[in-house]
Scaffold this motif. Structure first.
Motif, PDB file in Angstrom:
ATOM      1  N   PHE A   1       0.800  -1.516   0.021  1.00 29.70           N
ATOM      2  CA  PHE A   1      -0.420  -0.224   0.193  1.00 29.70           C
ATOM      3  C   PHE A   1       0.757   1.117  -0.566  1.00 29.70           C
ATOM      4  CE2 PHE A   1      -3.135  -3.318   1.676  1.00 29.70           C
ATOM      5  CZ  PHE A   1      -4.148  -2.853   1.095  1.00 29.70           C
ATOM      6  N   SER A   2       1.780   1.306   0.130  1.00 29.38           N
ATOM      7  CA  SER A   2       3.078   2.062   0.256  1.00 29.38           C
ATOM      8  C   SER A   2       3.064   3.539  -0.903  1.00 29.38           C
ATOM      9  CB  SER A   2       4.500   1.825   0.732  1.00 29.38           C
ATOM     10  OG  SER A   2       5.251   2.574   0.800  1.00 29.38           O
ATOM     11  N   ASN A   3       3.704   4.553  -1.198  1.00 26.27           N
ATOM     12  CA  ASN A   3       3.848   5.731  -2.412  1.00 26.27           C
ATOM     13  C   ASN A   3       5.216   4.744  -2.757  1.00 26.27           C
ATOM     14  OD1 ASN A   3       0.983   5.678  -2.736  1.00 26.27           O
ATOM     15  ND2 ASN A   3       1.524   7.214  -1.466  1.00 26.27           N
ATOM     16  N   HIS A   4       5.665   4.407  -1.961  1.00 25.88           N
ATOM     17  CA  HIS A   4       7.458   4.030  -2.519  1.00 25.88           C
ATOM     18  C   HIS A   4       7.653   3.221  -2.667  1.00 25.88           C
ATOM     19  CE1 HIS A   4       7.005   8.369   0.091  1.00 25.88           C
ATOM     20  NE2 HIS A   4       7.298   7.378   1.408  1.00 25.88           N
TER      21      HIS A   4
ATOM     22  N   TYR B   1       2.298   1.027  14.612  1.00 25.58           N
ATOM     23  CA  TYR B   1       1.852  -0.127  14.767  1.00 25.58           C
ATOM     24  C   TYR B   1       2.209  -1.086  13.875  1.00 25.58           C
ATOM     25  CZ  TYR B   1      -0.318   2.611  18.806  1.00 25.58           C
ATOM     26  OH  TYR B   1      -0.505   3.150  19.682  1.00 25.58           O
ATOM     27  N   HIS B   2       2.090  -2.250  13.994  1.00 24.25           N
ATOM     28  CA  HIS B   2       2.521  -3.552  13.223  1.00 24.25           C
ATOM     29  C   HIS B   2       1.021  -3.463  12.351  1.00 24.25           C
ATOM     30  CE1 HIS B   2       2.545  -8.023  12.098  1.00 24.25           C
ATOM     31  NE2 HIS B   2       3.541  -7.674  12.429  1.00 24.25           N
TER      32      HIS B   2
ATOM     33  N   HIS C   1      -5.267  -1.586  10.210  1.00 20.60           N
ATOM     34  CA  HIS C   1      -5.192  -2.592   8.601  1.00 20.60           C
ATOM     35  C   HIS C   1      -4.084  -2.005   7.736  1.00 20.60           C
ATOM     36  CE1 HIS C   1      -6.809  -2.922   4.021  1.00 20.60           C
ATOM     37  NE2 HIS C   1      -7.607  -3.659   4.600  1.00 20.60           N
ATOM     38  N   PRO C   2      -3.240  -2.783   7.060  1.00 16.30           N
ATOM     39  CA  PRO C   2      -2.066  -2.474   5.997  1.00 16.30           C
ATOM     40  C   PRO C   2      -2.329  -1.174   5.277  1.00 16.30           C
ATOM     41  CG  PRO C   2      -1.848  -5.157   5.894  1.00 16.30           C
ATOM     42  CD  PRO C   2      -3.744  -4.270   7.202  1.00 16.30           C
TER      43      PRO C   2
ATOM     44  N   ALA D   1       0.529   1.321   5.696  1.00 17.16           N
ATOM     45  CA  ALA D   1       1.572   2.360   5.268  1.00 17.16           C
ATOM     46  C   ALA D   1       1.088   3.542   4.948  1.00 17.16           C
ATOM     47  CB  ALA D   1       1.383   1.656   3.756  1.00 17.16           C
ATOM     48  N   LYS D   2      -0.209   4.223   5.505  1.00 19.11           N
ATOM     49  CA  LYS D   2       0.136   6.209   4.866  1.00 19.11           C
ATOM     50  C   LYS D   2       1.582   6.317   6.092  1.00 19.11           C
ATOM     51  CE  LYS D   2      -4.381   5.873   2.791  1.00 19.11           C
ATOM     52  NZ  LYS D   2      -5.580   6.459   3.009  1.00 19.11           N
ATOM     53  N   ASP D   3       1.055   5.364   7.142  1.00 24.42           N
ATOM     54  CA  ASP D   3       1.778   6.334   8.754  1.00 24.42           C
ATOM     55  C   ASP D   3       3.414   6.166   7.652  1.00 24.42           C
ATOM     56  OD1 ASP D   3      -0.491   6.943   9.801  1.00 24.42           O
ATOM     57  OD2 ASP D   3      -0.554   4.985  10.850  1.00 24.42           O
TER      58      ASP D   3
END
Length: 351
Positions: A21-24, A132-133, A332-333, A337-339
């Protein structure tokens, strides 16, 4: 932004949940394969940097030089799965952890306990955050499974399966599992531990042809109070296809940790809405309290009370309640991912 993870991808897929879900763009590789264009160096598992093998003095010197080089063009972010290796009897990785603590520009703590207790060990310029995990959502999306029954000689039909996932790293963890299992007031209970006795080191002087007998003796020593038709222990890392089936079939999961800051097993259990015996340690306490789940006090040994409360959760249909299902979204992943992205972007703004 390209994020360099200076070790090979771990078999624990929790980071994959975030990456999806990451933008990186996350790039895994040997720590010597670093390039100046990487804005973030994200260390997840310090031991993995040296392939879980004890680094030499020369390797440690070179690693420190690498860290200094990384800081010229990038920000070093340590995701603190643990502050140190608790089960490293020879302290062979202590220097690796110390160097990472010394040179980190940012630390991702997996809970408030970690932040409150370990922030002081990093430099004053180091930025800290709590992320968080994530849940293991990818394992629930039509994931292809293989039957755990094919690995277990005992018929699991109508069994109350109790599982402890992950390597058992100390005799204390083993004792915890067996104590909980014995106290369960259930007749058809059956214990499955895929990676039992990881803490046992077979002496070098024992010939290879006798080592399987040595392992059997160890099993008898620790499990003499259990009937053979009550448990299945192995020493293998389960493929996820088997692991998912085991978790799905488990009536209860034991989180067998006594020293760790974190445990992915807790989030695996939450992913599949499983009853769990959770020890009151590290960041696990915060997550359990968030969901209102009972905690096992390892000092006061409130086994009977916690077991009763955990088993009552099933009869109360807690895991199908609107509140529980709503609370799960916090882990939620996609949110995690946004964090991660936000923290990496923040660090990237600093020169």
């Amino acid at each position: 932004m390209e994020v360099f993870v200076p070790h090979q991808k771990d078999r624990n897929i929790y980071l994959d949940e975030i990456i999806s879900f990451s933008n990186h763009n996350f790039i895994f590789g040997n720590y010597k394969e670093y390039r100046d264009l990487y804005k973030i160096v994200n260390i997840q598992f310090p031991e993995a940097i040296f392939d879980w093998k004890s680094p030499s003095t020369e390797e440690l010197v070179n690693f420190e030089l690498q860290l200094l080089n990384w800081k010229k063009k990038s920000k070093i972010v340590y995701t603190m799965n643990d502050f140190t290796t608790h089960y490293d009897k020879k302290n062979k990785f202590s220097e690796v952890f110390s160097l990472i603590h010394k040179y980190s520009d940012g630390v991702i703590h997996l809970g408030k306990y970690s932040l409150d207790n370990y922030e002081k060990y990093f430099s004053s310029s180091c930025l800290h955050t709590i992320i968080y995990h994530p849940l293991y959502n990818s394992l629930t999306e039509d994931y292809m499974t293989k039957e755990i029954q094919s690995l277990v000689p005992t018929d699991l039909t109508n069994k109350f399966i109790v599982s402890a996932i992950g390597g058992i790293r100390s005799k204390e963890e083993l004792d915890l599992i067996l104590k909980i299992f014995k106290k369960l007031p259930i007749k058809n209970k059956f214990l499955i531990v895929p990676r039992m006795f990881q803490f046992i080191i077979i002496p070098d002087y024992i010939p290879y042809r006798f080592r399987k007998y040595y392992k059997r003796l160890i099993e008898k020593k620790y499990c003499f109070s259990l009937s053979k038709n009550q448990y299945f222990f192995s020493a293998r890392f389960l493929e996820y296809s088997y692991l998912v089936d085991l978790v799905k079939r488990s009536s209860l999961m034991i989180i067998p940790r006594i020293k760790n800051l974190n445990s992915g097993n807790l989030y695996l259990g939450l992913t599949f809405d499983k009853l769990m015996i959770i020890p009151e340690i590290g960041n696990l306490t915060e997550t359990a309290n968030y969901f209102g789940l009972p905690l096992l006090d390892l000092q006061n040994k409130n086994y009977k009370e916690v077991i009763t409360m955990v088993l009552d959760l099933k009869s109360n249909q807690y895991y199908s309640s609107d509140k529980y299902l709503k609370d799960k979204h916090f882990f939620h992943p996609e949110k995690i991912a946004k964090d991660y992205d936000a923290f990496f972007n923040l660090l990237g703004e600093f020169k």
